[in-house]
Design a protein around this motif. Structure first.
Motif, mmCIF file in Angstrom:
data_model
loop_
_atom_site.group_PDB
_atom_site.id
_atom_site.type_symbol
_atom_site.label_atom_id
_atom_site.label_comp_id
_atom_site.label_asym_id
_atom_site.label_seq_id
_atom_site.Cartn_x
_atom_site.Cartn_y
_atom_site.Cartn_z
ATOM 1 N N UNK A 53 32.978 42.579 40.413
ATOM 2 C CA UNK A 53 33.657 42.576 41.709
ATOM 3 C C UNK A 53 35.095 42.080 41.584
ATOM 4 N N UNK A 54 35.290 41.051 40.755
ATOM 5 C CA UNK A 54 36.653 40.544 40.537
ATOM 6 C C UNK A 54 37.530 41.626 39.922
ATOM 7 N N UNK A 55 36.969 42.374 38.981
ATOM 8 C CA UNK A 55 37.715 43.469 38.364
ATOM 9 C C UNK A 55 38.009 44.572 39.381
ATOM 10 N N UNK A 56 36.991 44.909 40.189
ATOM 11 C CA UNK A 56 37.176 45.955 41.196
ATOM 12 C C UNK A 56 38.224 45.546 42.236
ATOM 13 N N UNK A 57 38.150 44.299 42.666
ATOM 14 C CA UNK A 57 39.121 43.815 43.651
ATOM 15 C C UNK A 57 40.548 43.917 43.113
ATOM 16 N N UNK A 58 40.714 43.514 41.852
ATOM 17 C CA UNK A 58 42.051 43.576 41.260
ATOM 18 C C UNK A 58 42.495 45.027 41.050
ATOM 19 N N UNK A 84 36.585 35.396 25.660
ATOM 20 C CA UNK A 84 37.635 35.144 26.651
ATOM 21 C C UNK A 84 37.325 35.867 27.957
ATOM 22 N N UNK A 85 36.883 37.113 27.856
ATOM 23 C CA UNK A 85 36.497 37.867 29.055
ATOM 24 C C UNK A 85 34.997 38.151 29.065
ATOM 25 N N UNK A 86 34.261 37.496 28.176
ATOM 26 C CA UNK A 86 32.827 37.770 27.971
ATOM 27 C C UNK A 86 32.574 39.242 27.682
ATOM 28 N N UNK A 87 33.566 39.911 27.105
ATOM 29 C CA UNK A 87 33.404 41.310 26.739
ATOM 30 C C UNK A 87 33.473 42.273 27.906
ATOM 31 N N UNK A 88 33.740 41.800 29.108
ATOM 32 C CA UNK A 88 33.757 42.682 30.274
ATOM 33 C C UNK A 88 35.007 43.559 30.321
ATOM 34 N N UNK A 89 36.059 43.171 29.621
ATOM 35 C CA UNK A 89 37.279 43.971 29.543
ATOM 36 C C UNK A 89 38.013 43.571 28.267
ATOM 37 N N UNK A 92 38.579 37.671 32.817
ATOM 38 C CA UNK A 92 38.572 36.421 32.057
ATOM 39 C C UNK A 92 38.525 35.207 32.977
ATOM 40 N N UNK A 93 39.297 35.228 34.043
ATOM 41 C CA UNK A 93 39.302 34.105 34.987
ATOM 42 C C UNK A 93 37.920 33.898 35.599
ATOM 43 N N UNK A 94 37.255 34.988 35.949
ATOM 44 C CA UNK A 94 35.928 34.864 36.552
ATOM 45 C C UNK A 94 34.905 34.407 35.510
ATOM 46 N N UNK A 95 35.016 34.893 34.272
ATOM 47 C CA UNK A 95 34.110 34.452 33.216
ATOM 48 C C UNK A 95 34.253 32.957 32.963
#
Length: 453
Positions: free
Chosen positions: A64-69, A282-287, A328-331
């Motif tokens: 969701x954080x990625x989608x919002x951004x 750093x981003x838990x691999x999400x990006x 990364x911030x959300x992770x």
């Protein structure tokens, strides 16, 4: 999907001796500690994707954080006088989490590019100081620092560079710190002395005026999860300090909780690197995201204008990518909120103890590592530590038997690496170790049947 993948996707580290016939297993779904393949088989993820999915799979709030951004502002250049809020916020957060003197962040796209960019910045730093001869980088055998051209040269795993060119004039490799295979009759303390003396001798031979930096993983990852003797990193840093050699800690694997701390260099190994490189967790691999954390002292030089119109002319289109920085911030927020580092410090020693119970198997010569970064070294003979022949594919056999039973681990030649998501519990450990116990028994039987044991 399987056919399209086999026909068109060139995978990193593909084993073409089997790929053309077998293709790849397609992982299609994930949740928490589990992943699922295209046929609906569910597995415990024992490798965290690839050392990186630290907070676990399927975290909707990261998505969701990625989608919002992405819907607000997916991308804009960070060159020259432009920036974005997630990159600025993440930079400040990394400075807060890192050792106190590392307050400046240079972004890249992953671990390889972080290490590559770091060496370029290090050379630039010494050029600006009027010391252009300080170019040589000291790395170690069996180190893994990536596969871009320069990072591949830093990497000391011989098989990684078979038939590939490297920039050998820039890099010298020392011995790896391998306590399991240290010279016979040498204590751990004596072995540490031996390794430090080798570094000192190398500096004397090359000349400190020609050496820019020493780069090391706090614990070697792909090279075999090698834990150095007590005091090794602190003493290697002392050699660096005495010779004006920068100390670079490659925390691409060890960072963001794998050893129970956001960064392991100072908290675990009592070192204060001039530079820390990070990625993966750093981003838990999400990006995709990499970062180079730079000391105030180095930044003072980098941040001094070369002259009117002079710029720091390096960087990437995706440096400080806002969607990656948001991930990364959300992770990081999840790691802090859920006390994931504390979980690793509590469950990690239990994982170490339980894995060591597998030492009764005929092939298990050594169980090593720390917390959520572990390895089994498989041998033909425990007394001599002799290895099985390559064609026995012992690591592959064990990984195959584990996967059949619902656990994914990583085979690296004769090794098997366990580097799970950081949300494993004691119950998960018990399940995983029970599967490994069965897998090792089955692999031993097949090795005996095929005449390798």
């Amino acid at each position: 999907m399987w056919q399209k993948d086999k026909d068109h996707f060139i995978h990193p580290f593909t084993d073409f001796s089997v790929f053309h016939e077998e293709g790849c297993e397609l992982i299609t779904d994930s949740d928490g500690i589990y992943v699922e393949d295209s046929r609906g088989n569910r597995f415990i993820d024992g490798i965290a994707g690839l050392w990186c999915v630290n907070v676990g799979h399927g975290r909707a709030e990261i998505g969701q954080a990625m989608a919002d951004q992405a819907t607000r502002m997916a991308y804009f250049s960070t060159f020259n006088n432009l920036s974005n809020a997630p990159a600025a916020e993440l930079s400040a957060k990394l400075a807060e989490l890192a050792p106190s003197h590392l307050n400046h962040v240079f972004y890249s796209c992953g671990g390889s590019t972080a290490n590559d960019a770091t060496i370029r910045l290090v050379h630039y730093y010494f050029n600006r100081l009027g010391k252009p001869n300080k170019k040589r980088i000291i790395s170690r055998n069996n180190a893994y620092h990536g596969t871009t051209y320069l990072a591949a040269t830093l990497t000391g795993i011989e098989s990684n560079n078979w038939a590939f060119d490297t920039l050998d004039h820039l890099v010298t490799h020392l011995s790896e710190a391998n306590c399991y295979r240290r010279p016979e009759g040498m204590s751990e303390a004596e072995y540490c002395d031996h390794l430090v003396e080798e570094f000192e001798d190398t500096v004397a031979e090359i000349g400190a005026d020609n050496i820019a930096a020493f780069i090391a993983e706090p614990i070697m990852g792909a090279g075999g999860v090698l834990v150095a003797p007590t005091g090794y990193h602190k003493r290697m840093q002392a050699v660096c300090r005495a010779n004006e050699i920068l100390y670079i800690a490659d925390e691409v694997v060890t960072g963001f909780g794998r050893l129970g701390h956001f960064f392991a260099s100072e908290a675990v190994f009592e070192t204060q690197p001039d530079i820390i490189n990070c990625a993966k967790g750093l981003s838990s691999g999400y990006a995709p995201l990499g970062a180079t954390l730079i000391s105030d002292e180095i930044y003072e030089v980098l941040g001094t204008p070369q002259g009117k119109g002079g710029v720091l002319s390096t960087g990437f289109t995706y440096s400080g990518h806002p969607v990656s920085c948001a991930a990364a911030l959300k992770s990081i927020e999840i790691i802090e909120r859920e006390a994931i580092c504390e979980n690793v410090r509590e469950v990690g020693p239990y994982l170490e103890r339980q894995l060591k119970t597998l030492g009764h198997h005929a092939t298990v010569g050594n169980v090593r590592g720390s917390h959520f970064m572990m390895c089994l070294e498989n041998v033909a003979d425990k007394d001599t530590k002799a290895l099985l022949p390559v064609e026995a594919r012992v690591g592959d056999r064990i990984a195959f038997e584990a996967q059949k039973r619902g656990l994914i681990i990583r085979p690296v030649g004769h090794l098997n690496v366990i580097s799970p998501t950081l949300i494993w519990t004691r119950e998960t450990v018990d399940t995983a170790v029970a599967i490994l116990d069965e897998a090792l028994s089955a692999a031993t039987e097949s090795l005996q049947r095929d005449g390798f044991l």
